[in-house]
Motif scaffolding. Structure first.
Motif, short mmCIF file in Angstrom:
data_model
loop_
_atom_site.label_atom_id
_atom_site.label_comp_id
_atom_site.label_asym_id
_atom_site.label_seq_id
_atom_site.Cartn_x
_atom_site.Cartn_y
_atom_site.Cartn_z
N SER A 195 11.95 -31.43 7.73
CA SER A 195 10.90 -31.22 8.37
C SER A 195 11.01 -31.86 9.98
CB SER A 195 9.45 -31.53 8.18
OG SER A 195 9.38 -30.48 6.80
N LEU A 196 11.02 -31.08 10.89
CA LEU A 196 11.08 -31.51 12.27
C LEU A 196 9.53 -31.52 12.82
CD1 LEU A 196 12.55 -32.74 14.85
CD2 LEU A 196 12.79 -30.32 15.48
N VAL A 197 9.05 -32.82 13.22
CA VAL A 197 7.43 -33.10 13.65
C VAL A 197 7.56 -33.60 15.11
CG1 VAL A 197 6.58 -33.12 11.33
CG2 VAL A 197 7.23 -35.12 12.44
N TRP A 198 6.66 -33.23 15.80
CA TRP A 198 6.58 -33.52 17.20
C TRP A 198 5.14 -33.48 17.99
CZ3 TRP A 198 8.91 -29.09 15.86
CH2 TRP A 198 8.47 -27.98 16.57
N ASP A 199 4.99 -34.20 18.84
CA ASP A 199 3.44 -34.54 19.37
C ASP A 199 3.54 -33.48 20.66
OD1 ASP A 199 4.77 -36.33 21.13
OD2 ASP A 199 3.39 -37.78 20.57
N ALA A 200 2.83 -33.75 21.37
CA ALA A 200 2.33 -32.78 22.69
C ALA A 200 3.43 -33.46 23.77
CB ALA A 200 1.11 -32.85 23.16
N HIS A 201 3.85 -34.45 23.49
CA HIS A 201 4.76 -35.14 24.57
C HIS A 201 6.34 -35.00 24.19
CE1 HIS A 201 1.61 -36.83 27.11
NE2 HIS A 201 0.80 -37.25 25.79
N GLY A 202 6.62 -34.30 23.03
CA GLY A 202 7.66 -34.05 22.48
C GLY A 202 8.46 -35.45 21.56
N ARG A 203 7.58 -36.33 21.44
CA ARG A 203 8.14 -37.40 20.53
C ARG A 203 8.14 -36.85 18.94
NH1 ARG A 203 3.82 -41.42 23.03
NH2 ARG A 203 2.37 -39.65 22.37
N ALA A 204 9.28 -36.86 18.67
CA ALA A 204 9.60 -36.39 17.15
C ALA A 204 10.20 -37.38 16.22
CB ALA A 204 10.60 -35.19 17.41
N ALA A 205 10.06 -36.73 14.95
CA ALA A 205 10.63 -37.50 13.63
C ALA A 205 11.07 -36.26 12.91
CB ALA A 205 9.65 -38.37 12.93
N LEU A 206 12.06 -36.47 11.96
CA LEU A 206 12.66 -36.03 10.92
C LEU A 206 12.25 -36.39 9.76
CD1 LEU A 206 16.04 -34.97 12.08
CD2 LEU A 206 14.59 -33.30 11.70
N ILE A 207 11.58 -35.51 8.91
CA ILE A 207 11.35 -36.00 7.43
C ILE A 207 12.27 -35.45 6.42
CG2 ILE A 207 9.38 -35.92 5.76
CD1 ILE A 207 7.53 -35.47 8.03
N ASP A 208 12.96 -36.24 5.56
CA ASP A 208 13.85 -36.15 4.79
C ASP A 208 14.93 -35.17 5.35
OD1 ASP A 208 12.26 -37.20 2.95
OD2 ASP A 208 11.87 -35.20 1.76
N PRO A 209 15.97 -35.86 6.19
CA PRO A 209 17.17 -35.18 6.66
C PRO A 209 18.11 -35.21 5.83
CG PRO A 209 16.81 -37.48 7.46
CD PRO A 209 15.57 -37.03 6.79
N GLY A 210 18.36 -34.21 4.87
CA GLY A 210 19.02 -34.22 3.69
C GLY A 210 20.82 -34.12 3.93
N GLY A 211 20.91 -33.51 5.08
CA GLY A 211 22.25 -33.26 5.33
C GLY A 211 22.32 -32.43 6.73
N GLU A 212 23.36 -31.87 7.30
CA GLU A 212 23.87 -30.88 8.25
C GLU A 212 23.18 -31.74 9.34
OE1 GLU A 212 23.02 -26.85 7.83
OE2 GLU A 212 22.66 -27.17 5.46
N ALA A 213 23.72 -32.95 9.79
CA ALA A 213 23.24 -33.76 10.96
C ALA A 213 23.41 -33.00 12.27
CB ALA A 213 23.99 -34.98 10.83
N GLU A 214 24.47 -32.39 12.57
CA GLU A 214 24.63 -31.66 13.75
C GLU A 214 23.73 -30.55 13.96
OE1 GLU A 214 28.87 -30.59 14.06
OE2 GLU A 214 29.48 -32.25 14.09
N ARG A 215 23.34 -29.82 12.82
CA ARG A 215 22.44 -28.75 13.10
C ARG A 215 21.16 -29.42 13.37
NH1 ARG A 215 19.95 -25.80 8.07
NH2 ARG A 215 18.34 -24.53 9.19
N LEU A 216 20.71 -30.52 12.58
CA LEU A 216 19.48 -30.97 13.02
C LEU A 216 19.46 -31.51 14.46
CD1 LEU A 216 18.94 -32.95 9.62
CD2 LEU A 216 17.94 -30.77 10.24
N LEU A 217 20.38 -32.11 14.88
CA LEU A 217 20.48 -32.79 16.14
C LEU A 217 20.46 -31.41 17.31
CD1 LEU A 217 22.90 -35.44 15.93
CD2 LEU A 217 20.50 -35.74 16.46
N ALA A 218 21.02 -30.35 16.97
CA ALA A 218 21.08 -29.11 17.68
C ALA A 218 19.47 -28.75 17.86
CB ALA A 218 21.91 -28.20 17.44
N GLU A 219 18.87 -28.76 16.60
CA GLU A 219 17.42 -28.16 16.71
C GLU A 219 16.60 -29.15 17.76
OE1 GLU A 219 14.40 -25.38 15.98
OE2 GLU A 219 16.47 -25.27 15.67
N VAL A 220 16.75 -30.41 17.36
CA VAL A 220 16.25 -31.26 18.35
C VAL A 220 16.41 -31.10 19.79
CG1 VAL A 220 15.72 -33.65 18.88
CG2 VAL A 220 15.92 -33.07 16.47
N ALA A 221 17.63 -30.69 20.25
CA ALA A 221 17.77 -30.85 21.58
C ALA A 221 17.55 -29.40 22.15
CB ALA A 221 19.56 -30.73 21.79
N ARG A 222 17.60 -28.30 21.17
CA ARG A 222 17.05 -27.04 21.58
C ARG A 222 15.79 -26.89 21.91
NH1 ARG A 222 14.79 -22.30 19.96
NH2 ARG A 222 14.22 -23.19 18.01
#
Length: 216
Positions: A16-43
């Motif tokens: 799960s990718l969670v974030w507040d109104a200012h775009g400050r975010a965390a990933l909960i249980d990043p089980g794999g596919e780091a590049e894909r997760l980073l791409a979603e954060v950047a997108r």
């Protein structure tokens, strides 16, 4: 608070990718596919601040060390008893056919009653052992939303046949810590669809009212 669920790895674990109104975010249980997760954060134009772990099974932590090293952000959680599983990540990777993994030590262990902040988002930490000994749940009271890892699923509960699993402890955690939070509370499980504690209390054959009637 906003969030999106990103199933990763062949086990389709819900990161799960969670974030507040200012775009400050965390990933909960990043089980794999780091590049894909980073791409979603950047997108989404977010700033990833923390990595939160519910427990130490490889399909829930597989990308955590890579993300921490790449971004220099902390890994928070789980509870200290989960060192048993985090120390065994190399063996887990070999057993389940994952890429090689090293033992992992989080930057901060959590205890029941702790609070974790992600920007303006506040999570209460609930220690919910049973599936694994140091499993924690992240509950956001203001959003009425919980990230429960492999403690509870829609219509089911977490396995307890792993080393140091405890079926009675798992049921106690669900009934005494999660369901009392309120029927309206939604939860994101470690695998599968979201549900509410109210639905599980009424319909889940393992912990709901039907199970209580059967045991009466």
């Amino acid at each position: 608070m906003e969030f999106t669920i990103l199933p990763v790895t062949p086990y389709q674990q819900n990161c799960s990718l969670v974030w507040d109104a200012h775009g400050r975010a965390a990933l909960i249980d990043p089980g794999g596919e780091a590049e894909r997760l980073l791409a979603e954060v950047a997108r989404r134009g977010l700033t990833l601040e923390k990595l939160l772990l519910t427990h130490g099974h490889l399909d829930h932590v597989g990308a955590a060390a890579e993300l921490r090293d790449a971004l220099r952000i902390p890994i928070i959680g789980p509870q200290r008893d989960e060192a048993f599983w985090l120390d065994s990540l190399p063996q887990q990777a070999e057993l389940f056919g994952f890429p090689p993994a090293e033992a992992l030590v989080p930057d901060q262990w959590l205890e029941d009653g702790d609070r974790v902040d992600v920007g303006a988002i506040h999570f209460d930490v609930l220690h919910c052992p049973g599936h694994t000994p140091g499993h924690v749940v992240f509950y956001a009271p203001e959003a009425r939303l919980a990230f429960v890892g492999d403690v509870l699923f829609k219509g089911s509960i977490g396995r307890t046949d792993f080393p140091r699993g405890n079926h009675a402890a798992l049921l106690a955690a669900i009934r005494e810590k999660l369901l009392p939070l309120g029927d309206d509370v939604r939860f994101v499980p470690g695998h599968g669809a979201m549900s509410t504690f109210g639905h599980e209390r009424r319909a889940n054959p393992f912990v709901g009212m039907a199970s209580e009637e059967d045991s009466a």
